[in-house]
Design a protein around this motif. Structure first.
Motif, PDB file in Angstrom:
ATOM      1  N   LEU A  35       0.754  -1.452   0.095  1.00 29.45           N
ATOM      2  CA  LEU A  35       0.041   0.018   0.194  1.00 29.45           C
ATOM      3  C   LEU A  35       0.728   1.229  -0.118  1.00 29.45           C
ATOM      4  O   LEU A  35       0.634   2.266  -0.701  1.00 29.45           O
ATOM      5  CB  LEU A  35      -1.053   0.012   1.234  1.00 29.45           C
ATOM      6  CG  LEU A  35      -1.662   1.372   1.220  1.00 29.45           C
ATOM      7  CD1 LEU A  35      -3.021   1.497   0.161  1.00 29.45           C
ATOM      8  CD2 LEU A  35      -2.513   1.025   2.706  1.00 29.45           C
ATOM      9  N   GLY A  36       1.923   1.197   0.935  1.00 28.50           N
ATOM     10  CA  GLY A  36       2.704   2.396   0.720  1.00 28.50           C
ATOM     11  C   GLY A  36       3.442   2.647  -0.398  1.00 28.50           C
ATOM     12  O   GLY A  36       3.761   3.914  -0.896  1.00 28.50           O
ATOM     13  N   GLU A  37       3.710   1.672  -1.366  1.00 23.63           N
ATOM     14  CA  GLU A  37       4.228   1.878  -2.609  1.00 23.63           C
ATOM     15  C   GLU A  37       3.211   2.485  -3.422  1.00 23.63           C
ATOM     16  O   GLU A  37       3.362   3.553  -4.072  1.00 23.63           O
ATOM     17  CB  GLU A  37       4.930   0.577  -3.224  1.00 23.63           C
ATOM     18  CG  GLU A  37       5.299   1.002  -4.605  1.00 23.63           C
ATOM     19  CD  GLU A  37       6.513  -0.140  -5.228  1.00 23.63           C
ATOM     20  OE1 GLU A  37       7.374  -0.243  -4.611  1.00 23.63           O
ATOM     21  OE2 GLU A  37       5.877  -1.017  -5.959  1.00 23.63           O
ATOM     22  N   ARG A  38       1.967   1.966  -3.329  1.00 21.16           N
ATOM     23  CA  ARG A  38       0.892   2.299  -4.308  1.00 21.16           C
ATOM     24  C   ARG A  38       0.511   3.959  -3.976  1.00 21.16           C
ATOM     25  O   ARG A  38       0.203   4.626  -4.772  1.00 21.16           O
ATOM     26  CB  ARG A  38      -0.562   1.746  -4.209  1.00 21.16           C
ATOM     27  CG  ARG A  38      -0.148   0.217  -4.726  1.00 21.16           C
ATOM     28  CD  ARG A  38      -1.414  -0.488  -4.960  1.00 21.16           C
ATOM     29  NE  ARG A  38      -2.066  -0.466  -3.840  1.00 21.16           N
ATOM     30  CZ  ARG A  38      -2.279  -1.522  -2.843  1.00 21.16           C
ATOM     31  NH1 ARG A  38      -1.532  -2.532  -3.186  1.00 21.16           N
ATOM     32  NH2 ARG A  38      -2.972  -1.578  -1.742  1.00 21.16           N
ATOM     33  N   LEU A  39       0.940   4.420  -2.706  1.00 23.94           N
ATOM     34  CA  LEU A  39       0.342   5.569  -2.280  1.00 23.94           C
ATOM     35  C   LEU A  39       1.590   6.546  -2.489  1.00 23.94           C
ATOM     36  O   LEU A  39       1.306   7.855  -2.420  1.00 23.94           O
ATOM     37  CB  LEU A  39       0.204   5.672  -0.809  1.00 23.94           C
ATOM     38  CG  LEU A  39      -1.168   5.324  -0.371  1.00 23.94           C
ATOM     39  CD1 LEU A  39      -0.937   4.952   1.320  1.00 23.94           C
ATOM     40  CD2 LEU A  39      -2.269   5.882  -0.891  1.00 23.94           C
ATOM     41  N   GLY A  40       2.616   6.228  -3.111  1.00 25.30           N
ATOM     42  CA  GLY A  40       3.793   7.052  -3.498  1.00 25.30           C
ATOM     43  C   GLY A  40       4.810   7.296  -2.365  1.00 25.30           C
ATOM     44  O   GLY A  40       5.737   8.153  -2.607  1.00 25.30           O
ATOM     45  N   PHE A  41       4.811   6.617  -1.113  1.00 31.59           N
ATOM     46  CA  PHE A  41       5.822   6.910  -0.250  1.00 31.59           C
ATOM     47  C   PHE A  41       7.094   6.703  -0.699  1.00 31.59           C
ATOM     48  O   PHE A  41       7.310   5.721  -1.667  1.00 31.59           O
ATOM     49  CB  PHE A  41       5.649   5.784   0.981  1.00 31.59           C
ATOM     50  CG  PHE A  41       4.511   6.356   2.073  1.00 31.59           C
ATOM     51  CD1 PHE A  41       4.898   7.235   3.109  1.00 31.59           C
ATOM     52  CD2 PHE A  41       3.119   6.121   2.008  1.00 31.59           C
ATOM     53  CE1 PHE A  41       4.012   7.677   3.974  1.00 31.59           C
ATOM     54  CE2 PHE A  41       2.189   6.585   2.864  1.00 31.59           C
ATOM     55  CZ  PHE A  41       2.759   7.360   3.816  1.00 31.59           C
ATOM     56  N   ASP A  42       8.110   7.133  -0.405  1.00 34.61           N
ATOM     57  CA  ASP A  42       9.488   7.085  -0.788  1.00 34.61           C
ATOM     58  C   ASP A  42      10.114   5.933  -0.105  1.00 34.61           C
ATOM     59  O   ASP A  42      11.121   5.166  -0.575  1.00 34.61           O
ATOM     60  CB  ASP A  42      10.332   8.379  -0.250  1.00 34.61           C
ATOM     61  CG  ASP A  42       9.683   9.524  -1.337  1.00 34.61           C
ATOM     62  OD1 ASP A  42       9.938   9.420  -2.555  1.00 34.61           O
ATOM     63  OD2 ASP A  42       9.218  10.282  -0.841  1.00 34.61           O
ATOM     64  N   SER A  43       9.653   5.428   1.157  1.00 33.64           N
ATOM     65  CA  SER A  43      10.393   4.482   2.075  1.00 33.64           C
ATOM     66  C   SER A  43       9.427   3.860   2.923  1.00 33.64           C
ATOM     67  O   SER A  43       8.562   4.308   3.340  1.00 33.64           O
ATOM     68  CB  SER A  43      11.727   4.773   2.403  1.00 33.64           C
ATOM     69  OG  SER A  43      11.384   6.069   3.795  1.00 33.64           O
ATOM     70  N   VAL A  44       9.681   2.740   3.264  1.00 35.49           N
ATOM     71  CA  VAL A  44       9.223   2.082   4.432  1.00 35.49           C
ATOM     72  C   VAL A  44      10.248   1.533   5.503  1.00 35.49           C
ATOM     73  O   VAL A  44      11.023   0.836   4.837  1.00 35.49           O
ATOM     74  CB  VAL A  44       8.468   0.852   4.078  1.00 35.49           C
ATOM     75  CG1 VAL A  44       8.855  -0.011   3.143  1.00 35.49           C
ATOM     76  CG2 VAL A  44       7.471   0.121   5.356  1.00 35.49           C
ATOM     77  N   TRP A  45      10.100   1.460   6.684  1.00 36.94           N
ATOM     78  CA  TRP A  45      10.874   0.906   7.724  1.00 36.94           C
ATOM     79  C   TRP A  45      10.272   0.107   8.511  1.00 36.94           C
ATOM     80  O   TRP A  45       9.281   0.431   9.117  1.00 36.94           O
ATOM     81  CB  TRP A  45      11.670   2.236   8.252  1.00 36.94           C
ATOM     82  CG  TRP A  45      12.225   3.259   7.605  1.00 36.94           C
ATOM     83  CD1 TRP A  45      11.512   4.298   6.866  1.00 36.94           C
ATOM     84  CD2 TRP A  45      13.555   3.491   7.495  1.00 36.94           C
ATOM     85  NE1 TRP A  45      12.681   4.854   6.075  1.00 36.94           N
ATOM     86  CE2 TRP A  45      13.699   4.633   6.493  1.00 36.94           C
ATOM     87  CE3 TRP A  45      14.824   3.013   7.738  1.00 36.94           C
ATOM     88  CZ2 TRP A  45      14.860   5.134   5.967  1.00 36.94           C
ATOM     89  CZ3 TRP A  45      16.007   3.383   7.530  1.00 36.94           C
ATOM     90  CH2 TRP A  45      16.033   4.574   6.603  1.00 36.94           C
ATOM     91  N   VAL A  46      11.055  -1.062   8.945  1.00 35.14           N
ATOM     92  CA  VAL A  46      10.485  -1.978   9.833  1.00 35.14           C
ATOM     93  C   VAL A  46      11.506  -1.846  11.218  1.00 35.14           C
ATOM     94  O   VAL A  46      12.629  -1.908  11.052  1.00 35.14           O
ATOM     95  CB  VAL A  46      10.363  -3.310   9.283  1.00 35.14           C
ATOM     96  CG1 VAL A  46       9.442  -3.469   8.090  1.00 35.14           C
ATOM     97  CG2 VAL A  46      11.916  -3.933   8.803  1.00 35.14           C
ATOM     98  N   ARG A  47      10.849  -2.055  12.290  1.00 31.75           N
ATOM     99  CA  ARG A  47      11.326  -2.234  13.569  1.00 31.75           C
ATOM    100  C   ARG A  47      12.069  -3.871  13.556  1.00 31.75           C
ATOM    101  O   ARG A  47      11.610  -4.582  12.968  1.00 31.75           O
ATOM    102  CB  ARG A  47      10.551  -1.939  14.724  1.00 31.75           C
ATOM    103  CG  ARG A  47      10.043  -0.602  14.630  1.00 31.75           C
ATOM    104  CD  ARG A  47       9.205  -0.108  15.967  1.00 31.75           C
ATOM    105  NE  ARG A  47       8.657   1.027  16.110  1.00 31.75           N
ATOM    106  CZ  ARG A  47       9.493   2.247  16.428  1.00 31.75           C
ATOM    107  NH1 ARG A  47      10.595   2.043  17.098  1.00 31.75           N
ATOM    108  NH2 ARG A  47       8.756   3.359  16.745  1.00 31.75           N
TER     109      ARG A  47
END
Length: 338
Positions: A35-47
């Motif tokens: 979803l983050g990619e589809r929304l255009g976010f530049d990055s996702v981070w996981v704890r």
């Protein structure tokens, strides 16, 4: 001073799961990343969590995510190196970076593992009392990732070919390593060693008891020590919960969550004097106003807004959608910006 236009918009998730059905929780995390990619976010981070019900193997989760996405950058915030062998981790990170097409942003930290006395005999049965949990552990990882020689031998032995450095070697990965720091000393060390710097909603109250002032001092100390100076990359990770499209029930849940956590932000906590930033809950316009007034936020142009730990999948969908479509633009961000 005015804020810089937001250049890179990211988010951070812990990837919670139910012990009775861990696959469902991990699948939810992967769906949120998609979803983050589809929304255009530049990055996702996981704890990274050990002996808890959150992601214990971010490399494995992000490897799966790399095959379900094509553009979004994949980060760890952060891998605690006290649990890791830097040489083996360097191999895993390089492999993941190759699989993702050069999208990995590994964030790390040092120090003894959490609850070390209870896990040390299982983790380091022969060396628990001699393990080095200092910055030297990061320095080793940096060298391995950046291609320093590991052994004195390379060449052919029988039918097998050997390298004297970690394989695969991913040339750009060495510039995408981040240090997650909460103190002035860690900020300076990260700068001196040419890393990028992750600063979150937790800092150590060393020279002030004003959270924004402390965080600002870390950012400036990092850049003062970094070869790239003011161009050195810093990402800020506050807990941000926009309510624009939330239902009344969701708004009530979010406000209750923030209210319960507010007392810990009033003063430094514990012997280490850790300070916590208040969670930012409200409309995107309200949150943008508070961020523009935040002294440390005004120094950065990258963020990785943290999702609260305990919310439901549908809550994360609503929050991420509002961040990408309302809060991000209010902060000057545009999808695909450079």
């Amino acid at each position: 001073m005015t804020s810089r236009p937001l250049r890179k918009l990211g988010f951070l998730t812990i990837g919670l799961f139910d012990e009775a059905d861990p696959r469902r929780g991990h699948e939810s995390t992967l769906e949120i990343i998609e979803l983050g990619e589809r929304l255009g976010f530049d990055s996702v981070w996981v704890r990274h969590r050990h002996f808890q019900y959150g992601i214990s193997s971010p490399v494995a989760v992000l490897a799966a995510a790399s095959q379900r996405t094509s553009r979004i950058e994949l980060g760890t915030a952060v891998i605690p190196l006290g649990w890791e062998n830097p040489l083996r981790l360097a191999e895993d990170l390089a492999t993941l970076d190759v699989l993702s097409g050069g999208r990995l942003n590994p964030g790390v930290s040092v120090g003894p593992p959490m609850r070390y006395d209870e896990v040390k005999d299982a983790l380091y049965p022969a060396s628990a009392d001699t393990e080095d949990f200092s910055y030297e552990r990061v320095r080793r990882l940096l060298g391995f990732v950046r291609g320093e020689k590991v052994t004195g031998f390379s060449g052919v032995d029988g039918f097998e070919v050997f390298s004297d450095r970690v394989q695969p070697h991913s040339p750009g990965l060495g510039k995408r390593l981040w240090y997650g720091g909460a103190s002035l000393g860690s900020a300076r060390w990260a700068g001196e060693n040419g890393m990028n710097f992750l600063t979150s909603s937790v800092v150590k109250a060393e020279e002030s008891e004003d959270f924004a002032e402390v965080q600002l001092s870390h950012i400036r100390a990092f850049r003062a020590a970094h070869p790239d100076g003011d161009r050195a990359r810093v990402s800020q990770g506050l807990v941000v919960v926009p309510t624009d499209s939330a239902t009344p029930e969701q708004r009530a849940k979010y406000l209750e969550f923030a209210q319960k956590r507010l007392p810990r932000t009033a003063s430094p906590q514990g012997p280490a004097r850790m300070m916590f930033a208040p969670d930012l809950v409200g409309t995107s316009d309200e949150i943008a106003e508070r961020l523009h007034a935040h002294a440390a936020y005004r120094e950065v142009d990258e963020v990785a807004f943290a999702l609260p730990f305990t919310f439901d999948h549908d809550d994360y969908v609503q929050i991420l959608t509002d961040i990408a479509t309302r809060l991000g633009p209010a902060l000057g961000w545009r999808p695909g910006g450079s």
